[in-house]
Design an enzyme around this catalytic site. Structure first.
Site, mmCIF file in Angstrom:
data_model
loop_
_atom_site.group_PDB
_atom_site.id
_atom_site.type_symbol
_atom_site.label_atom_id
_atom_site.label_comp_id
_atom_site.label_asym_id
_atom_site.label_seq_id
_atom_site.Cartn_x
_atom_site.Cartn_y
_atom_site.Cartn_z
ATOM 1 N N LYS A 131 70.275 -38.285 3.550
ATOM 2 C CA LYS A 131 71.246 -37.464 4.276
ATOM 3 C C LYS A 131 70.770 -36.035 4.496
ATOM 4 O O LYS A 131 71.133 -35.395 5.473
ATOM 5 C CB LYS A 131 72.597 -37.450 3.544
ATOM 6 C CG LYS A 131 73.353 -38.754 3.716
ATOM 7 C CD LYS A 131 74.779 -38.622 3.236
ATOM 8 C CE LYS A 131 75.598 -39.858 3.567
ATOM 9 N NZ LYS A 131 75.242 -41.023 2.708
ATOM 10 N N GLU B 128 83.078 -33.066 6.849
ATOM 11 C CA GLU B 128 84.029 -33.935 6.162
ATOM 12 C C GLU B 128 83.213 -34.878 5.280
ATOM 13 O O GLU B 128 82.046 -35.146 5.554
ATOM 14 C CB GLU B 128 84.878 -34.731 7.156
ATOM 15 C CG GLU B 128 84.333 -36.081 7.563
ATOM 16 C CD GLU B 128 83.107 -35.995 8.449
ATOM 17 O OE1 GLU B 128 82.990 -35.031 9.221
ATOM 18 O OE2 GLU B 128 82.261 -36.907 8.376
ATOM 19 N N SER C 198 67.302 -46.131 0.933
ATOM 20 C CA SER C 198 68.016 -44.943 1.408
ATOM 21 C C SER C 198 68.427 -43.961 0.315
ATOM 22 O O SER C 198 68.556 -42.771 0.582
ATOM 23 C CB SER C 198 69.246 -45.358 2.212
ATOM 24 O OG SER C 198 70.116 -46.169 1.442
HETATM 25 C C1 PLP Z 1 75.641 -42.341 2.973
HETATM 26 C C2 PLP Z 1 74.663 -43.365 2.547
HETATM 27 C C3 PLP Z 1 74.401 -44.530 3.320
HETATM 28 C C4 PLP Z 1 75.194 -44.864 4.549
HETATM 29 O O1 PLP Z 1 75.095 -43.964 5.606
HETATM 30 P P1 PLP Z 1 74.239 -44.266 6.901
HETATM 31 O O2 PLP Z 1 74.631 -43.191 7.854
HETATM 32 O O3 PLP Z 1 74.623 -45.632 7.396
HETATM 33 O O4 PLP Z 1 72.806 -44.219 6.519
HETATM 34 C C5 PLP Z 1 73.420 -45.397 2.904
HETATM 35 N N1 PLP Z 1 72.706 -45.183 1.765
HETATM 36 C C6 PLP Z 1 72.923 -44.094 0.997
HETATM 37 C C7 PLP Z 1 72.109 -43.920 -0.235
HETATM 38 C C8 PLP Z 1 73.886 -43.155 1.365
HETATM 39 O O5 PLP Z 1 74.103 -42.078 0.573
#
Ligand code: PLP
Length: 406
Positions: free
Chosen positions: A104, A126, A392
């Site tokens: 993010k 938000e 992610s």
């Molecule tokens: C917020 C988050 C997501 C989901 O958000 P996307 O916009 O779909 O990427 C996925 N993995 C993690 C670790 C997150 O913090």
């Protein structure tokens, strides 16, 4: 290289899966559905975002921060034991090693630099689970900007550690007390704030959702993920192209970033993994592409989980980041066009994958990411395949959930 990217945007005939058209549509999805009072803010952004993003001085500052502050490039790791288990070649793109623990921050760094060049002094955002709020508070501290984060009252109770982090970073967390007191209500409050403060305030949206140009802008900031994957794969395998890229999808920003530079490479299978919750047809799910119908949510037209008369259905997922009733318009187009393969994974299967990956590779993944790992079981892979999974985020934030299972 930088001016080339600008040219590409201006001259494209908009037949790619990468770029929306001038109105912000990917096929039938996207656009900007906003109240009249927001027109000026969104128009300003639309008129200036590409020019600002591809200025040499912007790119220089952005790249520098990605390197020295975020810790990029993140490694591309060959997961030997998982590869053996699935009889294929699996690489993990380690976004979990980014500062603050997930992808993010790539987007919030980009947007804070953009906000400053637009002359804004105040940032609003938000947040649902608090991950985007923390990433926003972090960059506001870095740049000395005022930071207001709207968060549902219920979420403030449920996500106390992230609320504490935001406050420690200097942000003001304002509870949204209307409706279900969750993300949707926090979004309404943020929009109201932006309407009331159009001159000095920039609204940092945390995924590839919202009115045009947000989905395109966020996808471009996150596209550094696939840019790095191409270079790293070339070095490791002799080819820039994998056969598959797998990513979990909430709003879709880590997936958009991991897919971006492969969107128009049709040999690469793009696998988006949604949260099935208790099961796709259980009424407790967030499998938006399968369950959603075209509708407008948060300022753009996309696939939205809704009732017959258009009321948004409350989604469910064990992972807060995937618990969203919509999906970014780029992904809605990937789904409808067949360019993307959409799978879904239940809460229980995601939990099992989180424990398995921890023991197999020594990496505790976020619950969101665990959905992407579990999707391996639904795919037919061969020893000739090269599979990249977008890891992610890290699992520290989900420890309380993991502890309940143990
Ligand atoms: C917020 C988050 C997501 C989901 O958000 P996307 O916009 O779909 O990427 C996925 N993995 C993690 C670790 C997150 O913090």
């Amino acid at each position: 290289m930088i001016s080339e990217a600008t040219l590409e945007v201006k001259e494209t005939v908009y037949e790619s899966f990468q770029n929306p058209n001038a109105q912000g549509y990917y096929g039938k999805f996207g656009g900007a559905y906003i109240p009249e009072m927001l027109h000026r803010n969104v128009e300003e952004l639309k008129a200036k975002y590409l020019e600002i993003m591809y200025e040499d001085s912007f790119q220089e500052e952005f790249q520098q921060l990605l390197t020295d502050y975020v810790g990029r490039p993140t490694p591309l790791f060959y997961a030997e034991r998982l590869s053996e288990e699935f009889n294929t070649n699996i690489y993990l793109k380690r976004e979990d090693l980014c500062h603050t623990g997930a992808h993010k921050i790539n987007n919030t760094i980009g947007q804070i630099l953009l906000a400053r060049r637009l002359g804004k002094t105040r940032i609003i955002a938000e947040t649902g689970a608090g991950q985007h709020g923390v990433a926003t508070a972090t960059v506001c501290a870095l740049k000395g900007m005022e930071c207001i984060v709207y968060m549902g009252e219920k979420d403030i109770e449920r996500q106390a550690p992230n609320v504490a982090r935001m406050r420690m970073l200097g942000a003001t967390v304002i509870p949204a007390t209307s409706g279900s007191k969750t993300l949707k209500d926090a979004t309404n409050e943020a929009i109201r704030d932006w309407i009331n403060n159009p001159n000095d305030t920039h609204y940092i949206i945390g995924s590839v959702v919202g009115p045009h140009p947000y989905p395109d802008m966020v996808a471009r900031f996150q596209s550094v993920i696939s840019k790095e994957i191409r270079a790293q794969l070339l070095e490791k395998t002799g080819s820039e192209l994998p056969t598959h890229v797998i990513a979990c999808v909430g709003g879709g920003s880590n997936a958009a970033g991991a897919f971006y530079h492969f969107l128009d490479e049709l040999s690469v299978q793009l696998v988006a993994v949604e949260a099935a919750g208790h099961g796709v047809n259980s009424g407790m799910s967030a499998a938006t592409s399968q369950l959603g119908k075209p509708g407008v949510l948060h300022g753009s037209k996309s696939l939205v989980m809704q009732t017959e008369d258009g009321q948004v259905v409350e989604p469910h997922s064990i992972s807060a980041g995937l618990d969203y009733p919509g999906i970014g318009p780029m992904h809605a187009n990937l789904y409808k066009s067949g360019r993307g393969t959409f799978l879904s994974v239940t809460d229980d299967d995601a939990l099992a994958a989180a424990f398995h990956v921890s023991k197999t590779e020594g990496i505790i993944p976020a619950l969101e990411t665990a959905h992407a790992f579990s999707a391996l079981h639904q795919m037919q892979l061969t020893p000739k395949d090269t599979v990249v999974i977008c890891l992610s985020g890290r699992g520290d934030k989900d420890l309380a959930t993991y502890m309940k299972v143990m």
